[in-house]
Design an enzyme around this catalytic site. Structure first.
Site, mmCIF file in Angstrom:
data_model
loop_
_atom_site.group_PDB
_atom_site.id
_atom_site.type_symbol
_atom_site.label_atom_id
_atom_site.label_comp_id
_atom_site.label_asym_id
_atom_site.label_seq_id
_atom_site.Cartn_x
_atom_site.Cartn_y
_atom_site.Cartn_z
ATOM 1 N N ASP A 111 40.892 -27.682 28.087
ATOM 2 C CA ASP A 111 39.800 -27.449 27.197
ATOM 3 C C ASP A 111 39.120 -28.577 26.591
ATOM 4 O OD1 ASP A 111 40.382 -24.694 27.741
ATOM 5 O OD2 ASP A 111 41.919 -24.731 25.679
ATOM 6 N N MET A 143 43.869 -17.568 33.133
ATOM 7 C CA MET A 143 44.642 -18.135 32.399
ATOM 8 C C MET A 143 46.079 -19.084 32.729
ATOM 9 S SD MET A 143 43.100 -16.574 29.892
ATOM 10 C CE MET A 143 44.052 -16.710 28.263
ATOM 11 N N HIS A 172 35.712 -20.757 27.182
ATOM 12 C CA HIS A 172 36.905 -20.769 26.367
ATOM 13 C C HIS A 172 36.325 -20.154 24.907
ATOM 14 C CE1 HIS A 172 40.462 -21.971 24.378
ATOM 15 N NE2 HIS A 172 39.934 -22.472 23.447
ATOM 16 N N GLU A 225 29.433 -14.247 25.246
ATOM 17 C CA GLU A 225 30.037 -15.052 25.986
ATOM 18 C C GLU A 225 29.421 -14.712 27.595
ATOM 19 O OE1 GLU A 225 34.375 -15.122 26.649
ATOM 20 O OE2 GLU A 225 34.668 -14.830 24.599
ATOM 21 N N GLY A 256 38.131 -9.364 33.527
ATOM 22 C CA GLY A 256 36.944 -9.650 34.575
ATOM 23 C C GLY A 256 35.403 -9.163 33.828
ATOM 24 N N THR A 257 35.166 -9.402 32.526
ATOM 25 C CA THR A 257 33.691 -9.049 32.163
ATOM 26 C C THR A 257 32.943 -10.137 32.372
ATOM 27 O OG1 THR A 257 34.399 -9.327 29.878
ATOM 28 C CG2 THR A 257 34.876 -7.009 30.286
ATOM 29 N N ASN A 258 33.556 -11.288 32.064
ATOM 30 C CA ASN A 258 32.585 -12.591 32.420
ATOM 31 C C ASN A 258 32.363 -12.474 33.861
ATOM 32 O OD1 ASN A 258 32.136 -14.378 30.012
ATOM 33 N ND2 ASN A 258 34.069 -13.782 29.711
ATOM 34 N N ILE A 286 46.901 -22.936 34.025
ATOM 35 C CA ILE A 286 46.423 -24.545 33.944
ATOM 36 C C ILE A 286 46.228 -25.003 35.494
ATOM 37 C CG2 ILE A 286 46.586 -26.772 33.006
ATOM 38 C CD1 ILE A 286 47.502 -25.134 30.481
HETATM 39 C C1 GAR Z 1 37.188 -14.371 27.504
HETATM 40 O O1 GAR Z 1 37.156 -13.951 26.246
HETATM 41 C C2 GAR Z 1 37.479 -15.856 27.744
HETATM 42 O O2 GAR Z 1 36.637 -16.630 26.968
HETATM 43 C C3 GAR Z 1 38.822 -16.039 27.667
HETATM 44 O O3 GAR Z 1 39.665 -15.034 28.109
HETATM 45 C C4 GAR Z 1 38.587 -13.702 28.027
HETATM 46 C C5 GAR Z 1 38.511 -13.207 29.550
HETATM 47 O O4 GAR Z 1 37.849 -11.967 29.298
HETATM 48 N N1 GAR Z 1 39.202 -17.377 28.226
HETATM 49 C C6 GAR Z 1 40.158 -18.069 27.715
HETATM 50 O O5 GAR Z 1 41.005 -17.712 26.780
HETATM 51 C C7 GAR Z 1 40.619 -19.141 28.506
HETATM 52 N N2 GAR Z 1 41.467 -20.084 28.045
HETATM 53 P P1 GAR Z 1 37.203 -11.366 30.739
HETATM 54 O O6 GAR Z 1 38.107 -11.349 31.759
HETATM 55 O O7 GAR Z 1 36.779 -9.972 30.061
HETATM 56 O O8 GAR Z 1 36.154 -12.366 31.159
#
Ligand code: GAR
Length: 214
Positions: free
Chosen positions: A153, A98, A117, A182, A20-22, A100
């Site tokens: 995607d 993650m 992505h 990101e 969950g950093t995004n 669909i």
């Molecule tokens: C991120 O790198 C995001 O782009 C990717 O998962 C990671 C989640 O990191 N997303 C996918 O691969 C979606 N198909 P986060 O939980 O730290 O945000």
């Protein structure tokens, strides 16, 4: 007497599956002054997602609707839909989510589900993008924010960031190099969407400086 009109903030839901950093970057951005949106809740399909703890620490409402053998996706989507309606959500951000979503579900929220992505789409859709880009022996990697449509995607691209791949890079170092970029990209794109700005964001690292005018 002057009447103060409260600015209209669009209601956001964030869907996660992991760290969950995004998500955290979006929440932090949403707490800045005059932000045009409000994060109403964070939902995870994974009960062990670290992001849920982070969201709680930020005072955001959280939900966990697991999807496993006993809890199928149909039930997940039904519960999610009820929640989205109840909270009057106007923008859904997938942030490391993650699973669909079904075509039927996406139809309900056409054009207002965003995803980040970790590749320069349309190249390398699906999983394990860092490993797969290294196998291709390409020198550039990156991430894309796009609108979610019924194909994996594949929806309209709203922003991309690129980074250079060096000989020493591994899937782990690439993920590490990319993740902060990101966050920057996703938060910028979300701001654009919230205010209805149509520009596509393109960011390149290292930043390519324009030649000086003589
Ligand atoms: C991120 O790198 C995001 O782009 C990717 O998962 C990671 C989640 O990191 N997303 C996918 O691969 C979606 N198909 P986060 O939980 O730290 O945000």
């Amino acid at each position: 007497m002057k009447t103060k009109i409260k600015p209209f903030k669009k209601k956001i839901a964030i869907l996660i599956s992991g760290v969950g950093t995004n998500m955290e970057a979006i929440i932090k951005d949403s707490k800045t002054i005059r932000y045009p949106g409000i994060v109403k809740f964070v939902l995870s399909n994974n009960p062990n997602a670290l992001g849920i703890i982070k969201a709680k620490n930020h005072g955001i409402k959280t939900f966990v609707f697991p999807i496993d053998k006993n809890h199928n996706k149909e039930i997940f989507e039904k519960k999610l839909l009820n929640l989205l309606i109840k909270e009057k959500i106007e923008l859904i951000c997938l942030a490391g989510f993650m699973k669909i979503l079904s075509k039927n579900f996406i139809k309900n929220y056409k054009g207002i589900i965003l995803n980040i992505h970790p590749s320069i789409l349309p190249s390398i859709k699906g999983l394990h993008t860092h490993k797969r880009i290294l196998e291709k022996k390409i020198k550039t990697h990156g991430a894309t924010v796009h609108i979610v449509n019924s194909e994996l995607d594949s929806g309209k691209i709203l922003g991309q960031v690129t980074i250079n791949i060096s000989k020493e890079d591994t899937p782990k170092t690439l993920a590490k190099k990319l993740i902060n970029k990101e966050h920057k990209l996703y938060t910028k794109v979300i701001r654009n969407v919230l205010i209805g700005k149509n520009t596509i964001i393109q960011e390149n690292y290292p930043v390519i400086s324009k030649p000086e005018k003589k």
